[in-house]
Design a protein around this motif. Structure first.
Motif, PDB file in Angstrom:
ATOM      1  N   LEU A 159       6.218  43.279 -16.432  1.00  0.00           N
ATOM      2  CA  LEU A 159       6.865  44.592 -16.490  1.00  0.00           C
ATOM      3  C   LEU A 159       5.905  45.648 -15.950  1.00  0.00           C
ATOM      4  CD1 LEU A 159       8.393  44.354 -20.086  1.00  0.00           C
ATOM      5  CD2 LEU A 159       9.588  43.989 -17.930  1.00  0.00           C
ATOM      6  N   PRO A 160       5.772  45.741 -14.648  1.00  0.00           N
ATOM      7  CA  PRO A 160       4.810  46.704 -14.082  1.00  0.00           C
ATOM      8  C   PRO A 160       5.241  48.160 -14.236  1.00  0.00           C
ATOM      9  CG  PRO A 160       6.063  45.629 -12.334  1.00  0.00           C
ATOM     10  CD  PRO A 160       6.442  44.948 -13.611  1.00  0.00           C
ATOM     11  N   GLU A 161       6.533  48.400 -14.466  1.00  0.00           N
ATOM     12  CA  GLU A 161       7.014  49.778 -14.593  1.00  0.00           C
ATOM     13  C   GLU A 161       6.629  50.351 -15.959  1.00  0.00           C
ATOM     14  OE1 GLU A 161       8.946  47.211 -14.085  1.00  0.00           O
ATOM     15  OE2 GLU A 161       9.717  47.339 -12.032  1.00  0.00           O
ATOM     16  N   ASN A 162       5.926  51.463 -15.948  1.00  0.00           N
ATOM     17  CA  ASN A 162       5.514  52.105 -17.200  1.00  0.00           C
ATOM     18  C   ASN A 162       6.707  52.569 -18.017  1.00  0.00           C
ATOM     19  OD1 ASN A 162       2.717  51.812 -16.798  1.00  0.00           O
ATOM     20  ND2 ASN A 162       2.643  53.659 -15.526  1.00  0.00           N
ATOM     21  N   ASP A 163       7.727  53.096 -17.330  1.00  0.00           N
ATOM     22  CA  ASP A 163       8.912  53.595 -18.035  1.00  0.00           C
ATOM     23  C   ASP A 163       9.625  52.478 -18.788  1.00  0.00           C
ATOM     24  OD1 ASP A 163       8.368  56.060 -17.008  1.00  0.00           O
ATOM     25  OD2 ASP A 163       9.793  55.910 -15.350  1.00  0.00           O
ATOM     26  N   LEU A 164       9.721  51.318 -18.143  1.00  0.00           N
ATOM     27  CA  LEU A 164      10.434  50.202 -18.770  1.00  0.00           C
ATOM     28  C   LEU A 164       9.694  49.703 -20.007  1.00  0.00           C
ATOM     29  CD1 LEU A 164      12.854  48.342 -18.583  1.00  0.00           C
ATOM     30  CD2 LEU A 164      11.520  46.819 -17.113  1.00  0.00           C
ATOM     31  N   ARG A 165       8.384  49.605 -19.910  1.00  0.00           N
ATOM     32  CA  ARG A 165       7.599  49.170 -21.074  1.00  0.00           C
ATOM     33  C   ARG A 165       7.684  50.187 -22.198  1.00  0.00           C
ATOM     34  NH1 ARG A 165       3.511  48.463 -17.328  1.00  0.00           N
ATOM     35  NH2 ARG A 165       2.169  49.900 -18.489  1.00  0.00           N
ATOM     36  N   LEU A 166       7.738  51.457 -21.844  1.00  0.00           N
ATOM     37  CA  LEU A 166       7.826  52.502 -22.867  1.00  0.00           C
ATOM     38  C   LEU A 166       9.170  52.449 -23.582  1.00  0.00           C
ATOM     39  CD1 LEU A 166       6.000  54.785 -23.900  1.00  0.00           C
ATOM     40  CD2 LEU A 166       7.272  56.348 -22.421  1.00  0.00           C
ATOM     41  N   GLU A 167      10.243  52.236 -22.838  1.00  0.00           N
ATOM     42  CA  GLU A 167      11.559  52.085 -23.465  1.00  0.00           C
ATOM     43  C   GLU A 167      11.594  50.875 -24.382  1.00  0.00           C
ATOM     44  OE1 GLU A 167      14.466  51.946 -20.411  1.00  0.00           O
ATOM     45  OE2 GLU A 167      14.054  53.963 -19.656  1.00  0.00           O
ATOM     46  N   LEU A 168      10.986  49.789 -23.929  1.00  0.00           N
ATOM     47  CA  LEU A 168      10.932  48.585 -24.754  1.00  0.00           C
ATOM     48  C   LEU A 168      10.153  48.839 -26.040  1.00  0.00           C
ATOM     49  CD1 LEU A 168      11.498  45.563 -25.124  1.00  0.00           C
ATOM     50  CD2 LEU A 168       9.419  45.100 -23.796  1.00  0.00           C
ATOM     51  N   MET A 169       9.049  49.553 -25.924  1.00  0.00           N
ATOM     52  CA  MET A 169       8.236  49.870 -27.104  1.00  0.00           C
ATOM     53  C   MET A 169       9.012  50.741 -28.091  1.00  0.00           C
ATOM     54  SD  MET A 169       4.486  51.679 -27.196  1.00  0.00           S
ATOM     55  CE  MET A 169       3.698  52.058 -28.773  1.00  0.00           C
ATOM     56  N   PHE A 170       9.759  51.705 -27.565  1.00  0.00           N
ATOM     57  CA  PHE A 170      10.557  52.567 -28.446  1.00  0.00           C
ATOM     58  C   PHE A 170      11.621  51.759 -29.176  1.00  0.00           C
ATOM     59  CE2 PHE A 170      14.155  55.350 -29.313  1.00  0.00           C
ATOM     60  CZ  PHE A 170      13.550  56.406 -29.960  1.00  0.00           C
ATOM     61  N   MET A 171      12.304  50.867 -28.473  1.00  0.00           N
ATOM     62  CA  MET A 171      13.344  50.056 -29.112  1.00  0.00           C
ATOM     63  C   MET A 171      12.756  49.102 -30.145  1.00  0.00           C
ATOM     64  SD  MET A 171      16.083  49.221 -26.066  1.00  0.00           S
ATOM     65  CE  MET A 171      14.863  48.558 -24.925  1.00  0.00           C
ATOM     66  N   ILE A 172      11.580  48.568 -29.889  1.00  0.00           N
ATOM     67  CA  ILE A 172      10.924  47.676 -30.848  1.00  0.00           C
ATOM     68  C   ILE A 172      10.603  48.426 -32.132  1.00  0.00           C
ATOM     69  CG2 ILE A 172       8.765  46.448 -31.311  1.00  0.00           C
ATOM     70  CD1 ILE A 172       8.838  45.465 -28.441  1.00  0.00           C
TER      71      ILE A 172
END
Length: 232
Positions: A159-172
């Motif tokens: 997941l090189p996209e910072n935005d995608l990892r951040l969304e995933l972290m928020f959902m977790i």
């Protein structure tokens, strides 16, 4: 109940490595070293635990309520980090307060990662009876020191996209908070049906949802107007 606790610990561990993807190399290594050192130094305490005692802890409502407080604090800091990181990725102007909040939340590893690592150590000690406890602990610490950075770089590669990892972290973290509520109830949820409606509570929830929706729409409209005026 034990399954819920295990799922929460898995989410806490994954959130830990996911957050470290936003650190520089030194920050990654230092944080992983602290986690590994904690595992290695806690072997004496881990040997005093028993599965019966742990099961008794999970069935104590008072302890679960205390744990829910730690979980709430943990989720609060992680969500605050998500908000600050989103602001940074959007290149919005950081105030001095924003910079302080961002720095604190970035370097805050989380409160529950340490009980999670301790539970992992206890489980490993139970799984290898007859083996020297100190050896098991330091081998586990070495595994944490090696595997954690490997997982971090693996996540960044997938997941090189910072935005995608951040969304995933928020959902977790949102899911962790929900499971924390379930764990806090600890089997005390009322199962008796009722036909009465708490109108005050219902109206309060609807009011909160309405205010939040209106505020979100107004903020989005304001940002869109600024963006359009900036383009012009």
């Amino acid at each position: 109940m034990e399954i819920v606790i295990v799922i929460i610990m898995l989410l806490v561990g994954f959130n830990f490595v996911l957050k470290l993807t936003y650190h520089n190399l030194l920050g990654k290594l230092l944080t992983c070293a602290v986690a590994a050192l904690f595992v290695g130094l806690m072997w004496e305490e881990a040997t005093t635990q028993s599965k019966t005692q742990i099961s008794d802890w999970l069935n104590r409502p008072e302890l679960m309520l205390d744990t829910s407080v730690l979980l709430t604090v943990d989720v609060f800091f992680q969500v605050a980090f998500c908000v600050m990181m989103a602001k940074k990725l959007a290149n919005e102007r950081f105030t001095r307060v924003d910079s302080v909040i961002y720095t604190v939340t970035l370097w805050f590893p989380g409160l529950l990662i340490f009980p999670t690592l301790f539970a992992l150590l206890v489980e490993i000690i139970f799984s290898f009876p007859g083996t020297d406890f100190a050896t098991l602990a330091w081998c586990t610490a070495a595994a944490v020191m090696i595997l954690a950075p490997a997982i971090i770089f693996g996540i960044k590669w997938l997941l090189p996209e910072n935005d995608l990892r951040l969304e995933l972290m928020f959902m977790i973290n949102a899911l962790t908070a929900i499971l924390g509520v379930i764990a806090t109830v600890n089997g005390r949820t009322a199962v008796k049906g009722t036909n009465s409606v708490e109108w005050d509570a219902l109206l309060g929830i609807l009011a909160i949802l309405s205010i939040g929706t209106i505020a979100g729409l107004l903020i989005n409209k304001r940002k869109t107007s600024k963006l359009i005026s900036h383009i012009k």
